[in-house]
Design an enzyme around this catalytic site. Structure first.
Site, PDB file in Angstrom:
ATOM      1  CB  SER A  17      -7.288  30.957 -17.172  1.00  0.00           C
ATOM      2  OG  SER A  17      -6.886  32.150 -16.546  1.00  0.00           O
ATOM      3  CG  ASN A  23      -5.246  35.426 -15.411  1.00  0.00           C
ATOM      4  OD1 ASN A  23      -6.239  35.875 -14.866  1.00  0.00           O
ATOM      5  ND2 ASN A  23      -5.240  35.100 -16.695  1.00  0.00           N
ATOM      6  CB  CYS A  53      -6.270  42.202 -18.442  1.00  0.00           C
ATOM      7  SG  CYS A  53      -5.691  41.065 -19.708  1.00  0.00           S
ATOM      8  CB  CYS A 101       1.038  42.967 -16.485  1.00  0.00           C
ATOM      9  SG  CYS A 101      -0.644  42.478 -16.284  1.00  0.00           S
ATOM     10  CG  HIS A 161      -0.612  33.430 -23.663  1.00  0.00           C
ATOM     11  ND1 HIS A 161      -0.908  33.962 -22.448  1.00  0.00           N
ATOM     12  CD2 HIS A 161      -1.511  32.445 -23.885  1.00  0.00           C
ATOM     13  CE1 HIS A 161      -1.956  33.316 -21.968  1.00  0.00           C
ATOM     14  NE2 HIS A 161      -2.345  32.408 -22.819  1.00  0.00           N
ATOM     15  CD  GLU A 201       3.594  35.962 -20.093  1.00  0.00           C
ATOM     16  OE1 GLU A 201       2.384  35.924 -19.811  1.00  0.00           O
ATOM     17  OE2 GLU A 201       4.432  36.589 -19.422  1.00  0.00           O
ATOM     18  CG  HIS A 242       1.840  30.113 -19.313  1.00  0.00           C
ATOM     19  ND1 HIS A 242       1.861  31.162 -20.202  1.00  0.00           N
ATOM     20  CD2 HIS A 242       0.594  30.086 -18.794  1.00  0.00           C
ATOM     21  CE1 HIS A 242       0.671  31.751 -20.201  1.00  0.00           C
ATOM     22  NE2 HIS A 242      -0.114  31.112 -19.349  1.00  0.00           N
ATOM     23  CB  THR A 298       2.733  39.206 -17.603  1.00  0.00           C
ATOM     24  OG1 THR A 298       2.001  38.189 -18.291  1.00  0.00           O
ATOM     25  CG2 THR A 298       3.738  39.835 -18.529  1.00  0.00           C
TER      26      THR A 298
HETATM   27  S1  SF4 Z   1       0.290  40.948 -19.570  1.00  0.00           S
HETATM   28 FE1  SF4 Z   1      -1.370  41.686 -18.262  1.00  0.00          FE
HETATM   29  S2  SF4 Z   1      -2.595  43.035 -19.588  1.00  0.00           S
HETATM   30 FE2  SF4 Z   1      -1.298  41.769 -20.898  1.00  0.00          FE
HETATM   31  S3  SF4 Z   1      -2.542  39.993 -21.423  1.00  0.00           S
HETATM   32 FE3  SF4 Z   1      -1.322  39.409 -19.653  1.00  0.00          FE
HETATM   33  S4  SF4 Z   1      -2.631  39.864 -17.893  1.00  0.00           S
HETATM   34 FE4  SF4 Z   1      -3.475  40.957 -19.651  1.00  0.00          FE
END
Ligand code: SF4
Length: 281
Positions: free
Chosen positions: A219, A221, A14, A191, A75, A127, A125, A163
């Site tokens: 990961s 995501n 991304c 996002c 993150h 983030e 996490h 996100t």
């Molecule tokens: S917020 Fe979206 S674009 Fe930014 S690092 Fe995470 S997945 Fe990637």
């Protein structure tokens, strides 16, 4: 019949991950300072190893770094950590994704405006830990509607998301909070890259016999992409590299789909595609 192998329209690196890696590369060339990242630069062990060879050392904590360059990964980190790095005189390369920065900014704003912040996400996490550091004390991290049970929700609630959360989960939690809070401010901080990858993965999963989701097992995501593909009833394998593909995984399957998490380089996607095309049907 010839087997078809199709890659989801949106898959792999991304914007935020690509940006972070570019920032690291810039500091690894032509500089003599040592370069560290707090934790693995991305959730992909093979890429982390490649960067380690080029001079990027992942460290567990700031205590291990006394000089040089410290890279903050996409993150983001807790604000106290950032302050400490500056206090130590480190050169900080802040590669926090701008979308994550936005979530941090909104969390701080909501707290300052007197809202109880609810973060839809996984408490452990990095983030989420980072976003949490910008919030007031009564903040809640919720990963499901059930998780809200027995929790005290303030009449003024502000909701945002990690996100990489799924849109569906976010909407369910927002709906549940709306039933108990008097005033609710909602910021959908999931996002676009995440949404686009999830939508493309679900679409493709619905049209194939088996899905391969490529990305680090650590990961979030990538795990979410696999979860969404499975939820539609498609046999789904979460793999890190092409070496994990066994012929029995695709035995009798004519239509194969591939998607990849936001930390997966295109070389890994191509290798998986090649391997799948080479296996006899
Ligand atoms: S917020 Fe979206 S674009 Fe930014 S690092 Fe995470 S997945 Fe990637």
């Amino acid at each position: 019949m010839k087997r078809s192998v199709q890659i989801a329209e949106q898959a792999g690196y991304c914007f935020g991950v690509r940006r972070a890696l570019d920032m690291v590369k810039e500091h690894l060339t032509g500089h003599d300072k040592r370069v560290y990242s707090l934790g693995p630069i991305i959730h992909n062990p093979q890429v982390v190893e490649e960067f380690r060879k080029r001079g990027l050392t992942p460290v567990e904590s700031l205590a291990s770094v006394s000089e040089g360059v410290l890279v903050i990964r996409s993150h983001g980190v807790e604000k106290e950590l950032l302050e400490e790095a500056h206090r130590k005189g480190l050169e900080v390369v802040d590669a926090t994704c701008p979308f994550v920065k936005n979530a941090q900014r909104l969390a701080r704003q909501l707290s300052e405006d007197g809202y109880q912040v609810l973060i839809v996400g996984e408490e452990a996490h990095p983030e989420v830990k980072g976003i949490l550091s910008y919030c007031g004390e009564n903040t809640l991290v919720v990963s499901s509607v059930e998780h809200l049970e027995g929790k005290a929700i303030s009449p003024k609630a502000g909701i945002l998301a990690q996100t990489t959360q799924s849109q569906e989960r976010f909407i369910k939690i927002v709906h549940a909070v709306l039933l108990v809070a008097y005033e609710c401010r909602v910021f959908n901080t999931i996002c676009n890259a995440t949404l686009a990858r999830q939508t493309a993965a679900v679409e493709l999963a619905g049209a194939v016999d088996v899905m391969f989701v490529i990305g680090g097992r650590n990961s979030a995501n990538t795990a979410r992409l696999a979860e969404l593909c499975r939820a539609g009833g498609t046999t789904t394998y979460h793999i890190e590299t092409a070496d994990e593909i066994m012929p029995e995984m695709v035995s009798g399957k004519q239509r194969i789909g591939i998607t990849a998490g936001a930390s997966t380089p295109s070389t890994h996607i191509e290798a998986v595609q090649k391997r799948l095309e080479q296996i006899d049907g």
